[in-house]
Write a protein that holds these residues in place. Structure first.
Motif, PDB file in Angstrom:
ATOM      1  N   MET A  90      39.620  30.657  28.976  1.00 14.53           N
ATOM      2  CA  MET A  90      38.210  31.124  29.658  1.00 14.53           C
ATOM      3  C   MET A  90      38.589  31.541  30.894  1.00 14.53           C
ATOM      4  O   MET A  90      39.593  30.930  31.746  1.00 14.53           O
ATOM      5  CB  MET A  90      37.556  29.740  29.808  1.00 14.53           C
ATOM      6  CG  MET A  90      36.024  29.932  30.304  1.00 14.53           C
ATOM      7  SD  MET A  90      35.141  28.483  30.802  1.00 14.53           S
ATOM      8  CE  MET A  90      36.447  27.348  31.588  1.00 14.53           C
ATOM      9  N   LYS A  91      38.149  32.470  31.219  1.00 14.13           N
ATOM     10  CA  LYS A  91      38.356  33.493  32.457  1.00 14.13           C
ATOM     11  C   LYS A  91      37.174  32.739  33.567  1.00 14.13           C
ATOM     12  O   LYS A  91      35.959  32.505  33.084  1.00 14.13           O
ATOM     13  CB  LYS A  91      37.981  34.715  32.384  1.00 14.13           C
ATOM     14  CG  LYS A  91      38.160  35.634  33.723  1.00 14.13           C
ATOM     15  CD  LYS A  91      37.740  37.037  33.561  1.00 14.13           C
ATOM     16  CE  LYS A  91      38.520  37.805  32.462  1.00 14.13           C
ATOM     17  NZ  LYS A  91      38.334  39.205  32.543  1.00 14.13           N
ATOM     18  N   VAL A  92      37.762  32.420  34.628  1.00 15.69           N
ATOM     19  CA  VAL A  92      36.852  31.818  35.661  1.00 15.69           C
ATOM     20  C   VAL A  92      36.662  32.889  36.951  1.00 15.69           C
ATOM     21  O   VAL A  92      37.566  33.356  37.247  1.00 15.69           O
ATOM     22  CB  VAL A  92      37.225  30.531  36.330  1.00 15.69           C
ATOM     23  CG1 VAL A  92      36.044  29.922  37.419  1.00 15.69           C
ATOM     24  CG2 VAL A  92      37.381  29.615  35.052  1.00 15.69           C
ATOM     25  N   LEU A  93      35.399  33.248  37.094  1.00 18.86           N
ATOM     26  CA  LEU A  93      35.320  34.260  38.520  1.00 18.86           C
ATOM     27  C   LEU A  93      34.846  33.237  39.662  1.00 18.86           C
ATOM     28  O   LEU A  93      33.793  32.519  39.462  1.00 18.86           O
ATOM     29  CB  LEU A  93      34.312  35.406  38.113  1.00 18.86           C
ATOM     30  CG  LEU A  93      33.942  36.237  38.875  1.00 18.86           C
ATOM     31  CD1 LEU A  93      34.823  37.357  39.157  1.00 18.86           C
ATOM     32  CD2 LEU A  93      32.698  36.924  38.884  1.00 18.86           C
ATOM     33  N   VAL A  94      35.719  33.507  40.599  1.00 19.62           N
ATOM     34  CA  VAL A  94      35.186  32.664  41.933  1.00 19.62           C
ATOM     35  C   VAL A  94      34.894  33.694  43.096  1.00 19.62           C
ATOM     36  O   VAL A  94      35.819  34.498  43.536  1.00 19.62           O
ATOM     37  CB  VAL A  94      36.350  31.717  42.261  1.00 19.62           C
ATOM     38  CG1 VAL A  94      35.959  31.153  43.432  1.00 19.62           C
ATOM     39  CG2 VAL A  94      36.822  30.954  41.029  1.00 19.62           C
ATOM     40  N   PRO A  95      33.690  33.934  43.515  1.00 18.33           N
ATOM     41  CA  PRO A  95      33.317  34.478  44.517  1.00 18.33           C
ATOM     42  C   PRO A  95      33.840  33.799  45.846  1.00 18.33           C
ATOM     43  O   PRO A  95      33.603  32.524  45.927  1.00 18.33           O
ATOM     44  CB  PRO A  95      31.896  34.796  44.501  1.00 18.33           C
ATOM     45  CG  PRO A  95      31.549  34.483  43.126  1.00 18.33           C
ATOM     46  CD  PRO A  95      32.388  33.444  42.791  1.00 18.33           C
ATOM     47  N   VAL A  96      34.258  34.392  46.930  1.00 16.39           N
ATOM     48  CA  VAL A  96      34.563  33.907  48.111  1.00 16.39           C
ATOM     49  C   VAL A  96      34.397  34.755  49.270  1.00 16.39           C
ATOM     50  O   VAL A  96      34.239  35.862  49.125  1.00 16.39           O
ATOM     51  CB  VAL A  96      36.458  33.840  48.307  1.00 16.39           C
ATOM     52  CG1 VAL A  96      36.804  32.809  47.110  1.00 16.39           C
ATOM     53  CG2 VAL A  96      37.048  35.096  48.095  1.00 16.39           C
ATOM     54  N   LYS A  97      34.094  34.114  50.530  1.00 14.17           N
ATOM     55  CA  LYS A  97      33.411  34.909  51.513  1.00 14.17           C
ATOM     56  C   LYS A  97      34.288  34.665  52.919  1.00 14.17           C
ATOM     57  O   LYS A  97      35.052  33.361  53.053  1.00 14.17           O
ATOM     58  CB  LYS A  97      31.968  34.371  52.008  1.00 14.17           C
ATOM     59  CG  LYS A  97      31.505  35.087  52.830  1.00 14.17           C
ATOM     60  CD  LYS A  97      29.931  34.655  53.219  1.00 14.17           C
ATOM     61  CE  LYS A  97      29.056  35.518  54.320  1.00 14.17           C
ATOM     62  NZ  LYS A  97      27.815  35.303  54.361  1.00 14.17           N
ATOM     63  N   LYS A 106      44.597  22.212  33.787  1.00 15.85           N
ATOM     64  CA  LYS A 106      44.082  21.243  32.656  1.00 15.85           C
ATOM     65  C   LYS A 106      44.212  22.118  31.243  1.00 15.85           C
ATOM     66  O   LYS A 106      44.122  21.546  30.379  1.00 15.85           O
ATOM     67  CB  LYS A 106      42.644  20.497  33.052  1.00 15.85           C
ATOM     68  CG  LYS A 106      42.857  19.862  34.007  1.00 15.85           C
ATOM     69  CD  LYS A 106      41.454  19.299  34.199  1.00 15.85           C
ATOM     70  CE  LYS A 106      41.009  18.380  35.324  1.00 15.85           C
ATOM     71  NZ  LYS A 106      39.858  17.617  35.720  1.00 15.85           N
ATOM     72  N   GLY A 107      44.322  23.478  31.492  1.00 16.64           N
ATOM     73  CA  GLY A 107      44.409  24.309  30.284  1.00 16.64           C
ATOM     74  C   GLY A 107      42.994  24.734  29.709  1.00 16.64           C
ATOM     75  O   GLY A 107      42.824  25.351  28.835  1.00 16.64           O
ATOM     76  N   VAL A 108      41.974  24.625  30.761  1.00 15.07           N
ATOM     77  CA  VAL A 108      40.738  24.867  30.474  1.00 15.07           C
ATOM     78  C   VAL A 108      40.592  26.491  30.721  1.00 15.07           C
ATOM     79  O   VAL A 108      40.034  27.104  30.049  1.00 15.07           O
ATOM     80  CB  VAL A 108      39.471  24.019  31.226  1.00 15.07           C
ATOM     81  CG1 VAL A 108      38.243  24.583  31.090  1.00 15.07           C
ATOM     82  CG2 VAL A 108      39.826  22.708  30.650  1.00 15.07           C
ATOM     83  N   ALA A 109      40.963  26.728  32.122  1.00 13.47           N
ATOM     84  CA  ALA A 109      40.956  28.084  32.375  1.00 13.47           C
ATOM     85  C   ALA A 109      42.122  29.126  32.107  1.00 13.47           C
ATOM     86  O   ALA A 109      43.281  28.229  32.380  1.00 13.47           O
ATOM     87  CB  ALA A 109      40.589  28.245  33.780  1.00 13.47           C
ATOM     88  N   SER A 110      41.967  30.112  31.563  1.00 17.95           N
ATOM     89  CA  SER A 110      43.114  30.994  31.344  1.00 17.95           C
ATOM     90  C   SER A 110      43.428  32.025  32.588  1.00 17.95           C
ATOM     91  O   SER A 110      44.730  32.352  32.835  1.00 17.95           O
ATOM     92  CB  SER A 110      43.058  31.549  29.911  1.00 17.95           C
ATOM     93  OG  SER A 110      41.481  32.546  30.023  1.00 17.95           O
ATOM     94  N   GLU A 111      42.526  32.598  33.183  1.00 21.16           N
ATOM     95  CA  GLU A 111      42.723  33.199  34.357  1.00 21.16           C
ATOM     96  C   GLU A 111      41.538  32.918  35.202  1.00 21.16           C
ATOM     97  O   GLU A 111      40.392  32.825  35.052  1.00 21.16           O
ATOM     98  CB  GLU A 111      42.426  34.788  33.651  1.00 21.16           C
ATOM     99  CG  GLU A 111      42.658  35.932  34.972  1.00 21.16           C
ATOM    100  CD  GLU A 111      42.781  37.431  34.428  1.00 21.16           C
ATOM    101  OE1 GLU A 111      43.089  38.181  34.794  1.00 21.16           O
ATOM    102  OE2 GLU A 111      41.833  37.389  33.319  1.00 21.16           O
ATOM    103  N   ILE A 112      42.134  33.383  36.588  1.00 17.23           N
ATOM    104  CA  ILE A 112      41.111  33.138  37.592  1.00 17.23           C
ATOM    105  C   ILE A 112      40.952  34.228  38.527  1.00 17.23           C
ATOM    106  O   ILE A 112      42.093  34.813  38.881  1.00 17.23           O
ATOM    107  CB  ILE A 112      41.497  31.967  38.551  1.00 17.23           C
ATOM    108  CG1 ILE A 112      41.770  30.698  38.010  1.00 17.23           C
ATOM    109  CG2 ILE A 112      40.664  31.725  39.828  1.00 17.23           C
ATOM    110  CD1 ILE A 112      42.296  29.547  38.758  1.00 17.23           C
TER     111      ILE A 112
END
Length: 248
Positions: free
Chosen positions: A1-8, A52-58
């Motif tokens: 699962m790819k996770v998208l993280v917006p940062v400011k 934990k192996g849940v996310a494949s890409e950040i």
């Protein structure tokens, strides 16, 4: 699962903001800037999901001036895989941010968007909710615990009556609260590695989003100075003064 993280990119939380002489806003000249603390928590949680192996890409994304690359590099040093910088001059309001993020989500197709519940510079607390509405995704706000299992995202959040757990069907938008985790410090080797990780730069105009401000600031002023306290000789005098002030 790819996770998208917006940062400011915001004024460092250890720095006391200074109001401009003309009271049109906060003076950012020669002020230390850093990643918004709630965004740091979101990046940390994404890295933990990857461990934990849940996310494949950040993928981390920031919207703002060119100097926001420094904020992205910090996130990459913490463990993110690549960054996206959407350049825009001036203040970009939450609705415009949410629309740009929607366009990024449409391109990247993440399984989760993990972002801070608010930024410490304006405290709007709107972007996550607006993004979820635009995407028509389920949302879990003010998360103090995130557990992914059996294709569902269980989000525990603090409410007036205690704790509430939401079972969200992915993809979902999650906003982080302070008690979710404690962000790690980026080690020197990871900082060096982050310099080699890719950052794609795009202009806000390329997404076709109108970022013109819809709100106007009337005046910005510093809060009034606290009045000095008063010492009393005994408890009886303290009680009488509290009664006179209407405190008891």
């Amino acid at each position: 699962m790819k996770v998208l993280v917006p940062v400011k990119r915001v004024i460092d939380y250890n720095v006391k903001p200074r109001v401009k002489p003309d009271q049109t806003g906060v003076d950012l000249a020669n002020v230390k800037m850093s990643m918004n603390p709630f965004c740091e928590i979101a990046v940390e949680e994404a890295v933990r999901l990857k461990e934990k192996g849940v996310a494949s890409e950040i993928v981390v994304v920031s919207i703002g001036v060119t100097q926001a690359q420094e904020t992205l590099r910090t996130a990459l040093a913490m463990g993110a895989d690549r960054g996206i910088l959407v350049t825009a001059e001036g203040d970009v309001e939450p609705l415009a941010v949410a629309k740009i993020l929607k366009a990024v989500v449409d391109e990247e197709q993440p399984g989760m968007v993990l972002l801070g519940k608010q930024a410490i510079d304006n405290d709007n607390n709107q972007t996550g909710q607006m993004l979820a509405a635009l995407l028509d995704w389920p949302q879990g706000t003010f998360a103090s615990e995130v557990v992914v299992e059996d294709g569902k995202v269980n989000v525990t959040r603090e409410i007036d009556g205690g704790l509430q757990t939401l079972a969200l069907e992915g993809p979902a938008v999650i906003t982080t609260d302070l008690r979710l985790n404690e962000p790690r410090y980026a080690s020197l080797p990871n900082i060096m590695k982050a310099k080699k990780k890719p950052i794609d730069t795009k202009e806000a105009a390329s997404f076709g989003v109108d970022i013109a401000p819809r709100l106007s600031v009337v005046k910005v002023t510093e809060p009034p100075a606290r009045e000095a306290g008063e010492k009393v000789e005994d408890v009886a005098t303290l009680v009488s003064k509290l009664k006179a002030a209407g405190a008891i």
